[in-house]
Design an enzyme around this catalytic site. Structure first.
Site, PDB file in Angstrom:
ATOM      1  N   HIS A  60       3.340   3.492  -9.049  1.00 50.41           N
ATOM      2  CA  HIS A  60       3.043   2.071  -9.287  1.00 50.41           C
ATOM      3  C   HIS A  60       4.232   1.372  -9.956  1.00 50.41           C
ATOM      4  O   HIS A  60       4.527   0.215  -9.660  1.00 50.41           O
ATOM      5  CB  HIS A  60       1.791   1.932 -10.153  1.00 50.41           C
ATOM      6  CG  HIS A  60       0.529   2.375  -9.454  1.00 50.41           C
ATOM      7  ND1 HIS A  60       0.238   2.014  -8.158  1.00 50.41           N
ATOM      8  CD2 HIS A  60      -0.504   3.162  -9.868  1.00 50.41           C
ATOM      9  CE1 HIS A  60      -0.925   2.553  -7.806  1.00 50.41           C
ATOM     10  NE2 HIS A  60      -1.393   3.261  -8.811  1.00 50.41           N
TER      11      HIS A  60
ATOM     12  N   ASP B 102       0.835  -1.215   0.000  1.00 49.77           N
ATOM     13  CA  ASP B 102       0.000   0.000   0.000  1.00 49.77           C
ATOM     14  C   ASP B 102       0.867   1.261   0.000  1.00 49.77           C
ATOM     15  O   ASP B 102       1.962   1.267   0.564  1.00 49.77           O
ATOM     16  CB  ASP B 102      -0.890  -0.031   1.263  1.00 49.77           C
ATOM     17  CG  ASP B 102      -2.041   0.945   1.166  1.00 49.77           C
ATOM     18  OD1 ASP B 102      -2.312   1.474   0.071  1.00 49.77           O
ATOM     19  OD2 ASP B 102      -2.672   1.202   2.215  1.00 49.77           O
TER      20      ASP B 102
ATOM     21  N   LEU C 105      10.308 -20.836  -4.702  1.00 50.40           N
ATOM     22  CA  LEU C 105       9.265 -20.000  -4.087  1.00 50.40           C
ATOM     23  C   LEU C 105       7.932 -20.139  -4.820  1.00 50.40           C
ATOM     24  O   LEU C 105       7.880 -20.113  -6.046  1.00 50.40           O
ATOM     25  CB  LEU C 105       9.722 -18.531  -4.158  1.00 50.40           C
ATOM     26  CG  LEU C 105       8.731 -17.501  -3.615  1.00 50.40           C
ATOM     27  CD1 LEU C 105       8.735 -17.517  -2.089  1.00 50.40           C
ATOM     28  CD2 LEU C 105       9.065 -16.099  -4.131  1.00 50.40           C
TER      29      LEU C 105
HETATM   30  C1  FPP Z   1      -1.371   0.328  -3.529  1.00 49.16           C
HETATM   31  O1  FPP Z   1      -1.008   1.669  -3.415  1.00 49.16           O
HETATM   32  C2  FPP Z   1      -1.098  -0.194  -4.849  1.00 49.16           C
HETATM   33  C3  FPP Z   1      -2.024  -0.602  -5.775  1.00 49.16           C
HETATM   34  C4  FPP Z   1      -3.467  -0.652  -5.553  1.00 49.16           C
HETATM   35  C5  FPP Z   1      -1.568  -1.027  -7.083  1.00 49.16           C
HETATM   36  C6  FPP Z   1      -0.619  -2.147  -6.911  1.00 49.16           C
HETATM   37  C7  FPP Z   1       0.376  -2.236  -7.934  1.00 49.16           C
HETATM   38  C8  FPP Z   1       1.676  -2.476  -7.643  1.00 49.16           C
HETATM   39  C9  FPP Z   1       2.270  -2.561  -6.303  1.00 49.16           C
HETATM   40  C10 FPP Z   1       2.581  -2.704  -8.713  1.00 49.16           C
HETATM   41  C11 FPP Z   1       2.959  -4.148  -8.710  1.00 49.16           C
HETATM   42  C12 FPP Z   1       1.965  -4.909  -9.320  1.00 49.16           C
HETATM   43  C13 FPP Z   1       1.964  -5.219 -10.597  1.00 49.16           C
HETATM   44  C14 FPP Z   1       1.105  -4.485 -11.528  1.00 49.16           C
HETATM   45  C15 FPP Z   1       2.796  -6.306 -11.087  1.00 49.16           C
HETATM   46  P1  FPP Z   1      -2.143   2.738  -3.576  1.00 49.16           P
HETATM   47  O2  FPP Z   1      -2.261   3.075  -5.036  1.00 49.16           O
HETATM   48  O3  FPP Z   1      -3.389   2.232  -2.943  1.00 49.16           O
HETATM   49  O4  FPP Z   1      -1.541   3.956  -2.807  1.00 49.16           O
HETATM   50  P2  FPP Z   1      -2.296   4.936  -1.813  1.00 49.16           P
HETATM   51  O5  FPP Z   1      -2.739   4.100  -0.663  1.00 49.16           O
HETATM   52  O6  FPP Z   1      -1.238   5.915  -1.461  1.00 49.16           O
HETATM   53  O7  FPP Z   1      -3.451   5.536  -2.564  1.00 49.16           O
END
Ligand code: FPP
Length: 233
Positions: free
Chosen positions: A31, A14, A125
């Protein structure tokens, strides 16, 4: 790691957007950095001999984000699934997607199925990526599968037990997480593996996912081990 009983770490990644905002860069770059961190973490977990790593990449709720952001995440997923598959081939990692594949674009669904098939016999893994995943929906899905078995006369209602439910979740055949880590300071589990984390330890970290490093994995394992030593006393 050598003396640890930890086998399965699950991570709620997150804080990508807040990290991007804090650094005055576009959300999509947050991201992107998040995906880079994930690749490093997965390789590291394999190197130290962890048995399972499960990460929450996209929830069923995440479709509500702007078209641009969802589009950027899908693009990243496409790129990173290819990269993860290459790494999995080289490093003996088994990949599995947890979630509703019917709901993702056709080209990505095909990639997901292909990589699961190609890595299914790998013995390193077990790397689970929860994508278009919702924990309650997962339990509803298992309930429907089991109900159909009853309706078809294949099992009796009294045969339904906890193992049967576990066997019909996306994580079938796997051990439950020992430790769940959530970054970004939020202290919720947000519909992530509700059935599987009943007995897990939780660790909430005050840093955004793009700031997470392999050192944080070491520290998390140490924390887990300390809690277990305390529990044993
Ligand atoms: C959480 O941060 C992240 C997401 C909902 C998107 C997850 C994507 C990745 C971690 C990239 C890795 C995955 C892939 C595509 C291979 P947030 O956007 O909720 O951040 P915030 O809480 O600050 O709004």
């Amino acid at each position: 790691m050598e003396n640890s009983e930890i086998k399965h770490i699950a991570i709620i990644m997150d804080g990508n957007r807040r990290w991007a905002k804090q650094n005055n860069i576009e959300t999509s770059l947050g991201h992107k950095k998040g995906a880079e961190v994930l690749e490093e973490v997965a390789k590291y977990c394999n190197k130290i001999g962890l048995k399972y790593l499960t990460v929450y990449a996209f929830s069923t709720e995440n479709w509500k984000r702007t078209k641009e952001e969802v589009g950027a995440i899908m693009k990243l997923l496409e790129i990173y699934l290819d990269r993860f598959l290459k790494t999995a081939d080289l490093e003996n990692i088994k990949l599995r997607i947890l979630g509703d594949k019917e709901g993702v674009p056709e080209n990505i669904r095909k990639k997901m199925l292909q990589m699961e098939e190609r890595t299914k016999d790998n013995t390193g893994l077990k790397f689970n990526i929860a994508f278009n995943y919702g924990g309650r929906a997962e339990i509803v899905r298992a309930t429907k599968i089991i109900s159909k078995l009853v309706l078809d006369g294949k099992i009796e209602i009294d045969e339904i037990d906890e193992d049967m439910i576990s066997d019909n979740l996306y994580t079938y055949g796997e051990e439950d997480p020992d430790l769940v880590i959530r970054t970004s300071g939020e202290c919720r589990t947000s519909n992530f593996l509700p059935w599987q984390t009943t007995y897990s330890e939780f660790l909430f970290l005050n840093k955004y996912w793009p700031e997470f490093t392999t050192d944080d994995i070491d520290k998390a394992i140490e924390e887990y081990n300390n809690r277990h030593i305390r529990k044993g006393k």
